[in-house]
Enzyme design. Structure first.
Site, mmCIF file in Angstrom:
data_model
loop_
_atom_site.group_PDB
_atom_site.id
_atom_site.type_symbol
_atom_site.label_atom_id
_atom_site.label_comp_id
_atom_site.label_asym_id
_atom_site.label_seq_id
_atom_site.Cartn_x
_atom_site.Cartn_y
_atom_site.Cartn_z
ATOM 1 N N TYR A 145 -16.853 -64.461 13.146
ATOM 2 C CA TYR A 145 -17.690 -64.184 14.314
ATOM 3 C C TYR A 145 -17.232 -65.099 15.444
ATOM 4 C CZ TYR A 145 -21.892 -64.065 17.295
ATOM 5 O OH TYR A 145 -22.766 -63.941 18.358
ATOM 6 N N ASP A 240 -10.656 -70.501 16.654
ATOM 7 C CA ASP A 240 -12.060 -70.595 17.070
ATOM 8 C C ASP A 240 -12.695 -71.720 16.251
ATOM 9 O OD1 ASP A 240 -14.925 -68.314 17.208
ATOM 10 O OD2 ASP A 240 -14.737 -70.484 17.436
ATOM 11 N N LYS A 268 -20.941 -76.054 20.288
ATOM 12 C CA LYS A 268 -21.850 -76.768 19.381
ATOM 13 C C LYS A 268 -21.791 -78.293 19.505
ATOM 14 C CE LYS A 268 -21.814 -72.796 16.287
ATOM 15 N NZ LYS A 268 -23.173 -72.223 16.220
HETATM 16 P P1 KE4 Z 1 -22.441 -69.235 20.945
HETATM 17 O O1 KE4 Z 1 -22.161 -68.227 22.035
HETATM 18 O O2 KE4 Z 1 -23.581 -68.809 20.022
HETATM 19 O O3 KE4 Z 1 -22.608 -70.656 21.487
HETATM 20 O O4 KE4 Z 1 -21.119 -69.337 20.030
HETATM 21 C C1 KE4 Z 1 -20.603 -68.159 19.468
HETATM 22 C C2 KE4 Z 1 -19.766 -68.545 18.264
HETATM 23 C C3 KE4 Z 1 -18.386 -68.536 18.386
HETATM 24 N N1 KE4 Z 1 -17.597 -68.881 17.343
HETATM 25 C C4 KE4 Z 1 -18.132 -69.255 16.160
HETATM 26 C C5 KE4 Z 1 -17.210 -69.629 15.033
HETATM 27 C C6 KE4 Z 1 -19.536 -69.284 15.989
HETATM 28 O O5 KE4 Z 1 -20.059 -69.646 14.782
HETATM 29 C C7 KE4 Z 1 -20.374 -68.928 17.057
HETATM 30 C C8 KE4 Z 1 -21.884 -68.908 16.927
HETATM 31 N N2 KE4 Z 1 -22.420 -69.290 15.656
HETATM 32 C C9 KE4 Z 1 -23.688 -68.688 15.310
HETATM 33 C C10 KE4 Z 1 -24.075 -69.079 13.880
HETATM 34 N N3 KE4 Z 1 -23.009 -69.082 12.958
HETATM 35 C C11 KE4 Z 1 -24.749 -69.060 16.282
HETATM 36 C C12 KE4 Z 1 -26.161 -68.751 15.837
HETATM 37 C C13 KE4 Z 1 -26.745 -67.593 16.602
HETATM 38 O O6 KE4 Z 1 -26.009 -66.608 16.870
HETATM 39 O O7 KE4 Z 1 -27.950 -67.689 16.917
#
Ligand code: KE4
Length: 430
Positions: A145, A240, A268
């Protein structure tokens, strides 16, 4: 454990004014068969809900809070910055300081642009790769993701390469017809795709240690293979590291596995709990970004002084000796003891961990190497486990396909609370 009366009341109101009552789908706890708690506050490894119930928190805001909630030095840095103003839209020293820290820590990053989320980071890195190579196609891996930008929302194929099937309404086929999805850890299928499409592929984007299908480890030769075949074809390799960045060490997965991508996405932890994302890498590529280069990307709150203050203080603390060794020691203890409990209560599961992150996949045995295998997990059992753990004062990810994290704030007693809660859950569920 008191009942969640106020959480239930808040959720009902939330559902009237916010889609699903949440601002990010996974928080709705649909996949674990319950309604979400509403948090009042956090401190260290603990969170309190609005009904006064307390929980040891292993979600840590999905990774950012590697130091725990309300670390005093991080909070002080943010409050000090707030007294000077919240945002200017004019350069501030904090954003340069954070950029310098990232450049100094992450081996492949020579220049970095700060944004506000992981999604912005990955979306911008892909646009940059397309602009730099003048190619359109991108390759991603099923189960990885990268945020919710259109190009990434494609249906996961099952064991084969799939091209351009929208994974969500609202994503036009024209957008995803350039996105090829292949299985993680499968060199043959990737090789076939690159042999067929290599000259049209701008980038391959990968979570070097996927954590969004649960924690899945790359085969020893997979990342080196990825680096070799992309380099041979002038394809930009994007790591990523929104989760693994500053989680597996100051240099992230690329330092851990000694593989140098061309671009890296971060998020994060570098915001210490406030909104910061970043993408960076080779200067010759990064110089293609506006205003120096022709590839456009912008953001009103990018490099926000309060968010960068939280990130700076977090990275300063992470640079202290022994931090990552302690985090790993705690996670290793938790994992080993969980395995003992699973055996004692005959609970079928596979636990996969690295550094201070892990996933317990229920209902499956043997190594999980890709999304097809992860998808065979017993999500119903996971939902029951989640609900039992919640009753026992332990907050884990409300989805089987996420990671659990320990922070510097988790004490050995906190880990034993999680193990006791697991044992009482297994007694009921097994
Ligand atoms: P954000 O746009 O949520 O800050 O990041 C997206 C993203 C990009 N790449 C990786 C590897 C990620 O894990 C994420 C977002 N992680 C999720 C949980 N695994 C965020 C939680 C959510 O979507 O509420």
């Amino acid at each position: 454990m008191q009942r969640n009366l106020l959480s239930e009341k808040f959720f009902k109101t939330a559902q009237r004014v916010i889609p699903g009552g949440v601002n990010s789908p996974v928080r709705a706890c649909k996949s674990v068969g319950t309604n979400p708690i509403f948090v009042e506050s956090g401190s260290g490894s603990w969170i309190w809900d609005v009904d006064g119930n307390s929980y040891v928190d292993f979600v840590c805001s999905w990774g950012p809070l590697i130091l725990g909630h309300c670390h005093p030095d991080v909070m002080a840095a943010v409050k000090k910055e707030a007294d000077k103003g919240t945002s200017f839209g004019i350069p501030t020293w904090n954003e340069v300081r954070l950029a310098e820290m990232i450049v100094n820590a992450v081996p492949s990053i020579e220049k970095v642009r700060l944004v506000n989320s992981g999604t912005e980071a990955t979306m911008s890195a892909v646009r940059l790769a397309r602009g730099f190579t003048n190619r359109k196609k991108i390759v991603k891996f099923n189960g990885c993701y990268h945020g919710h930008a259109d190009s990434f929302l494609v249906k996961a194929g099952s064991g084969v390469a799939t091209l351009g099937i929208p994974g969500s309404p609202g994503v036009p086929e024209e957008i995803v017809q350039n996105t090829i999805a292949v299985p993680f850890n499968d060199k043959e299928i990737l090789q076939q795709v690159l042999d067929q499409e290599g000259d049209d592929i701008a980038c391959v984007i990968v979570e070097p240690v996927p954590a969004n299908m649960g924690v899945v480890l790359p085969d020893d030769d997979f990342l080196p293979f990825l680096r070799k075949v992309t380099e041979e074809r002038g394809i930009i390799l994007i790591f990523d590291e929104v989760i693994t960045g500053f989680r597996l060490g100051l240099g992230g997965a690329q330092e851990y596995f000694d593989i140098m991508p061309d671009l890296t996405c971060l998020g994060k932890i570098i915001g210490g709990g406030l909104p910061v994302g970043a993408y960076g890498g080779r200067s010759d590529i990064m110089n293609y970004i506006a205003p120096d280069g022709p590839v456009y990307q912008a953001g009103t709150l990018s490099g926000n002084p309060m968010a960068t203050a939280a990130g700076i203080k977090t990275l300063e603390i992470l640079a202290r000796p022994g931090i990552y060794e302690t985090l790993k020691e705690k996670m290793d203890y938790l994992v080993e003891e969980l395995k003992v409990l699973a055996k004692k209560y005959d609970v079928t599961c596979t636990i996969q961990n690295i550094g201070s992150m892990m996933t317990c996949f229920f209902g499956v045995e043997g190594q999980i190497k890709n999304f097809d295998q992860a998808a065979k997990s017993d999500t119903d059992f996971y939902g029951k486990y989640f609900r039992q753990m919640l009753k026992n004062g332990v907050y884990i990810a409300p989805s089987q396909f996420e990671a659990a994290f320990v922070s510097m704030a988790h004490s050995w007693d906190d880990l034993d609370i999680a193990l006791e809660a697991t044992e009482s859950s297994f007694k009921i569920l097994a």
